[in-house]
Design a protein around this motif. Structure first.
Motif, PDB file in Angstrom:
ATOM      1  N   THR A 158       0.836  -1.205   0.000  1.00  0.00           N
ATOM      2  CA  THR A 158       0.000   0.000   0.000  1.00  0.00           C
ATOM      3  C   THR A 158       0.867   1.250   0.000  1.00  0.00           C
ATOM      4  N   ALA A 159       1.879   1.276   0.854  1.00  0.00           N
ATOM      5  CA  ALA A 159       2.780   2.435   0.912  1.00  0.00           C
ATOM      6  C   ALA A 159       3.534   2.608  -0.403  1.00  0.00           C
ATOM      7  N   GLU A 185      12.219   3.997   7.425  1.00  0.00           N
ATOM      8  CA  GLU A 185      12.935   4.451   8.616  1.00  0.00           C
ATOM      9  C   GLU A 185      12.016   4.214   9.812  1.00  0.00           C
ATOM     10  N   GLU A 186      12.458   3.381  10.722  1.00  0.00           N
ATOM     11  CA  GLU A 186      11.637   3.131  11.901  1.00  0.00           C
ATOM     12  C   GLU A 186      11.690   4.350  12.817  1.00  0.00           C
ATOM     13  N   ILE A 187      10.518   4.855  13.190  1.00  0.00           N
ATOM     14  CA  ILE A 187      10.406   6.034  14.030  1.00  0.00           C
ATOM     15  C   ILE A 187      10.224   5.649  15.489  1.00  0.00           C
ATOM     16  N   TRP A 212       6.709   3.497  11.013  1.00  0.00           N
ATOM     17  CA  TRP A 212       7.781   3.681  10.049  1.00  0.00           C
ATOM     18  C   TRP A 212       7.464   4.864   9.161  1.00  0.00           C
ATOM     19  N   LYS A 213       8.494   5.592   8.774  1.00  0.00           N
ATOM     20  CA  LYS A 213       8.391   6.622   7.754  1.00  0.00           C
ATOM     21  C   LYS A 213       8.799   5.954   6.450  1.00  0.00           C
ATOM     22  N   ALA A 214       7.882   5.929   5.477  1.00  0.00           N
ATOM     23  CA  ALA A 214       8.134   5.300   4.186  1.00  0.00           C
ATOM     24  C   ALA A 214       8.342   6.408   3.157  1.00  0.00           C
ATOM     25  N   ILE A 238       3.574   4.398   8.107  1.00  0.00           N
ATOM     26  CA  ILE A 238       3.026   3.049   8.261  1.00  0.00           C
ATOM     27  C   ILE A 238       3.007   2.753   9.748  1.00  0.00           C
ATOM     28  N   LYS A 239       1.859   2.368  10.247  1.00  0.00           N
ATOM     29  CA  LYS A 239       1.763   2.010  11.659  1.00  0.00           C
ATOM     30  C   LYS A 239       1.272   0.582  11.770  1.00  0.00           C
TER      31      LYS A 239
END
Length: 182
Positions: A14-15, A25-27, A36-38, A47-48
């Protein structure tokens, strides 16, 4: 921090459909909830994932965001969890926007504009019947176009038919005004 769970591969698809080829990047990753920041060539998304006890909290969060004006949310379930993808909110938080004032470096007009923007964003939510809890200065994201969007994890409830006791004055105006007037 952890790896992106392969069971939630649909979230990555989806992302990627929104952003193009992804860099993740895992936040954050705590208590069964990971963000995550995709980043891709077309856009940036959030993405959560929620697993265990955090799965239903994540599902509720996706449902609430999907009802708010201006938010786009795609959500799904996987064995043991829930995921959602939404566009990444770009801009400084209210906390960051007020930093020069806190540090004594000026910026009073900018801080006042940021405070007014946050109050208007909260007022818009209230006008639509939403109530919230635990509103923090880092929850307001100030876009380059002057708009302020509220990001999660603010607990949002509603829209109720009548205001809940104690919600009429959420305290955000008083808190922000106190910070700006110093």
């Amino acid at each position: 921090m952890g790896e992106f769970t392969p069971e939630a591969a649909e979230a990555l698809k989806t992302a990627a459909a929104i952003c193009g080829p992804l860099e993740l990047e895992e936040i954050s990753n705590r208590r069964g909830s990971a963000v995550w920041k995709a980043t891709g060539p077309r856009r940036v998304a959030s993405i959560k994932l929620g697993t265990g006890e955090a799965a239903e909290v994540t599902a509720r969060e996706a449902s609430v965001l999907d009802q708010l004006p201006g938010y786009t949310v795609t959500a799904g379930r996987f064995d043991g969890g829930v995921w959602f993808v939404t566009p990444w909110l770009v801009g400084p938080s209210t906390w960051q926007a007020l930093r020069p004032l806190r540090k004594g470096e000026g910026g009073r007009d900018e801080a006042l504009a940021a405070a007014v923007g946050l109050c208007r964003a909260v007022a818009d939510l209230h006008a639509e019947g939403w109530v919230h809890g635990d509103l923090q200065p880092q929850h307001g994201i100030h876009g380059g176009d002057g708009t302020v969007r509220l990001r999660r994890p603010i607990p949002l409830f509603g829209p109720p038919k009548t205001p809940l006791p104690g919600e009429a004055g959420s305290g955000v105006s008083v808190h922000v005004a106190t910070t700006v007037s110093r």
